[in-house]
Scaffold this active site. Structure first.
Site, PDB file in Angstrom:
ATOM      1  N   ASP A  40      44.559  45.380  34.160  1.00 15.00           N
ATOM      2  CA  ASP A  40      43.740  44.624  35.111  1.00 15.00           C
ATOM      3  C   ASP A  40      42.637  45.532  35.652  1.00 15.00           C
ATOM      4  O   ASP A  40      42.860  46.713  35.942  1.00 15.00           O
ATOM      5  CB  ASP A  40      44.622  44.108  36.255  1.00 15.00           C
ATOM      6  CG  ASP A  40      43.928  43.043  37.079  1.00 15.00           C
ATOM      7  OD1 ASP A  40      44.333  41.875  37.005  1.00 15.00           O
ATOM      8  OD2 ASP A  40      42.971  43.382  37.819  1.00 15.00           O
ATOM      9  N   ILE A  41      41.455  44.978  35.803  1.00 18.38           N
ATOM     10  CA  ILE A  41      40.300  45.745  36.275  1.00 18.38           C
ATOM     11  C   ILE A  41      40.469  46.187  37.733  1.00 18.38           C
ATOM     12  O   ILE A  41      39.858  47.158  38.165  1.00 18.38           O
ATOM     13  CB  ILE A  41      39.006  44.897  36.103  1.00 18.38           C
ATOM     14  CG1 ILE A  41      37.785  45.756  35.981  1.00 18.38           C
ATOM     15  CG2 ILE A  41      38.868  43.851  37.199  1.00 18.38           C
ATOM     16  CD1 ILE A  41      36.555  44.996  35.480  1.00 18.38           C
ATOM     17  N   ASN A 101      49.360  32.855  38.031  1.00 19.12           N
ATOM     18  CA  ASN A 101      48.605  31.992  38.938  1.00 19.12           C
ATOM     19  C   ASN A 101      48.026  30.828  38.145  1.00 19.12           C
ATOM     20  O   ASN A 101      47.453  31.031  37.075  1.00 19.12           O
ATOM     21  CB  ASN A 101      47.482  32.785  39.606  1.00 19.12           C
ATOM     22  CG  ASN A 101      48.005  33.907  40.472  1.00 19.12           C
ATOM     23  OD1 ASN A 101      49.000  33.743  41.171  1.00 19.12           O
ATOM     24  ND2 ASN A 101      47.345  35.051  40.430  1.00 19.12           N
ATOM     25  N   GLN A 108      44.125  30.625  40.833  1.00 18.99           N
ATOM     26  CA  GLN A 108      43.807  31.212  39.535  1.00 18.99           C
ATOM     27  C   GLN A 108      42.303  31.427  39.450  1.00 18.99           C
ATOM     28  O   GLN A 108      41.532  30.483  39.622  1.00 18.99           O
ATOM     29  CB  GLN A 108      44.272  30.265  38.415  1.00 18.99           C
ATOM     30  CG  GLN A 108      43.972  30.763  37.017  1.00 18.99           C
ATOM     31  CD  GLN A 108      44.468  29.784  35.943  1.00 18.99           C
ATOM     32  OE1 GLN A 108      44.924  28.684  36.261  1.00 18.99           O
ATOM     33  NE2 GLN A 108      44.375  30.186  34.693  1.00 18.99           N
ATOM     34  N   HIS A 114      47.054  33.708  31.685  1.00 17.50           N
ATOM     35  CA  HIS A 114      47.416  35.128  31.712  1.00 17.50           C
ATOM     36  C   HIS A 114      48.606  35.300  32.619  1.00 17.50           C
ATOM     37  O   HIS A 114      48.708  34.630  33.652  1.00 17.50           O
ATOM     38  CB  HIS A 114      46.252  36.004  32.194  1.00 17.50           C
ATOM     39  CG  HIS A 114      45.640  35.562  33.482  1.00 17.50           C
ATOM     40  ND1 HIS A 114      44.794  34.472  33.574  1.00 17.50           N
ATOM     41  CD2 HIS A 114      45.745  36.048  34.742  1.00 17.50           C
ATOM     42  CE1 HIS A 114      44.390  34.318  34.828  1.00 17.50           C
ATOM     43  NE2 HIS A 114      44.967  35.257  35.563  1.00 17.50           N
ATOM     44  N   HIS A 116      50.422  38.296  34.878  1.00 20.43           N
ATOM     45  CA  HIS A 116      50.286  39.648  35.412  1.00 20.43           C
ATOM     46  C   HIS A 116      51.668  40.304  35.332  1.00 20.43           C
ATOM     47  O   HIS A 116      52.658  39.698  35.760  1.00 20.43           O
ATOM     48  CB  HIS A 116      49.909  39.626  36.893  1.00 20.43           C
ATOM     49  CG  HIS A 116      48.609  38.969  37.232  1.00 20.43           C
ATOM     50  ND1 HIS A 116      47.516  39.665  37.703  1.00 20.43           N
ATOM     51  CD2 HIS A 116      48.232  37.662  37.213  1.00 20.43           C
ATOM     52  CE1 HIS A 116      46.521  38.823  37.955  1.00 20.43           C
ATOM     53  NE2 HIS A 116      46.930  37.601  37.665  1.00 20.43           N
TER      54      HIS A 116
HETATM   55  P1  DGP Z   1      44.041  35.412  38.577  1.00 18.13           P
HETATM   56  O1  DGP Z   1      43.776  35.252  40.049  1.00 18.13           O
HETATM   57  O2  DGP Z   1      45.507  35.338  38.278  1.00 18.13           O
HETATM   58  O3  DGP Z   1      43.200  34.500  37.731  1.00 18.13           O
HETATM   59  O4  DGP Z   1      43.657  36.918  38.229  1.00 18.13           O
HETATM   60  C1  DGP Z   1      42.601  37.314  37.414  1.00 18.13           C
HETATM   61  C2  DGP Z   1      42.691  38.811  37.252  1.00 18.13           C
HETATM   62  O5  DGP Z   1      41.788  39.183  36.240  1.00 18.13           O
HETATM   63  C3  DGP Z   1      42.351  39.626  38.485  1.00 18.13           C
HETATM   64  O6  DGP Z   1      43.493  40.388  38.869  1.00 18.13           O
HETATM   65  C4  DGP Z   1      41.218  40.540  38.044  1.00 18.13           C
HETATM   66  C5  DGP Z   1      41.264  40.460  36.552  1.00 18.13           C
HETATM   67  N1  DGP Z   1      39.967  40.528  35.900  1.00 18.13           N
HETATM   68  C6  DGP Z   1      38.889  39.749  36.148  1.00 18.13           C
HETATM   69  N2  DGP Z   1      37.873  40.085  35.343  1.00 18.13           N
HETATM   70  C7  DGP Z   1      38.335  41.080  34.546  1.00 18.13           C
HETATM   71  C8  DGP Z   1      37.762  41.848  33.485  1.00 18.13           C
HETATM   72  O7  DGP Z   1      36.610  41.678  33.088  1.00 18.13           O
HETATM   73  N3  DGP Z   1      38.549  42.793  32.913  1.00 18.13           N
HETATM   74  C9  DGP Z   1      39.844  43.007  33.298  1.00 18.13           C
HETATM   75  N4  DGP Z   1      40.517  43.971  32.683  1.00 18.13           N
HETATM   76  N5  DGP Z   1      40.418  42.306  34.291  1.00 18.13           N
HETATM   77  C10 DGP Z   1      39.658  41.360  34.901  1.00 18.13           C
END
Ligand code: DGP
Length: 129
Positions: A40-41, A101, A108, A114, A116
């Site tokens: 996760d970023i 989520n 979400q 996805h 986590h």
């Molecule tokens: P959610 O709320 O469950 O949809 O979480 C989306 C997650 O995705 C959040 O924790 C941040 C992550 N995320 C968003 N954009 C990127 C990206 O470009 N790269 C990565 N590695 N993670 C990302």
């Protein structure tokens, strides 16, 4: 009686679709025929990995209802393999939290299924009151 006709609508311009197409880089943990797992970023725990199926599914309920058996098996097995790679499996590690989520009330952000996987330290109580 009114029937609400709802269909899952997958948009190909979401950020995880771009990651799957290789248009945006990612820190891959595992990839197989069915799934991609990457960090996760914005990590919320020492280990924070997202696992996405390669098919066009918006959410877990969408996937559960419409994915083929081999996609479901491949995806779930990828989740288990990531837990092993991160050493968070409860047979030889300290455990993890898995979150999916979904939709508006699930808050979400990215509309491609996805989960986590969070671990490496306690995740605290399950949910805020
Ligand atoms: P959610 O709320 O469950 O949809 O979480 C989306 C997650 O995705 C959040 O924790 C941040 C992550 N995320 C968003 N954009 C990127 C990206 O470009 N790269 C990565 N590695 N993670 C990302």
């Amino acid at each position: 009686m009114l029937h609400k006709i709802m269909a899952y609508k997958y948009e190909d311009d979401n950020i995880f679709a771009k990651i799957l197409r290789g248009e945006i880089p990612n820190d891959t943990v595992l990839e197989n025929e069915y799934a991609l797992a990457f960090r996760d970023i914005n990590p919320q725990r020492p280990h924070h990995v997202l696992i996405i199926p390669k098919g066009r599914y918006v959410s877990f309920d969408h996937f559960a209802k419409e994915a083929a058996d081999d996609q479901i098996i491949g995806y779930i097995q990828a989740i288990g393999a990531v837990c092993d790679l991160l050493n968070v499996s409860i047979d030889n590690g300290d455990g993890f939290r898995m979150i999916a989520n979904s939709g508006q009330h699930g808050v979400q952000e990215v509309p491609h299924l996805h989960v986590h996987i969070l671990g490496g330290s306690s995740c605290g109580k399950m949910i805020q009151s």
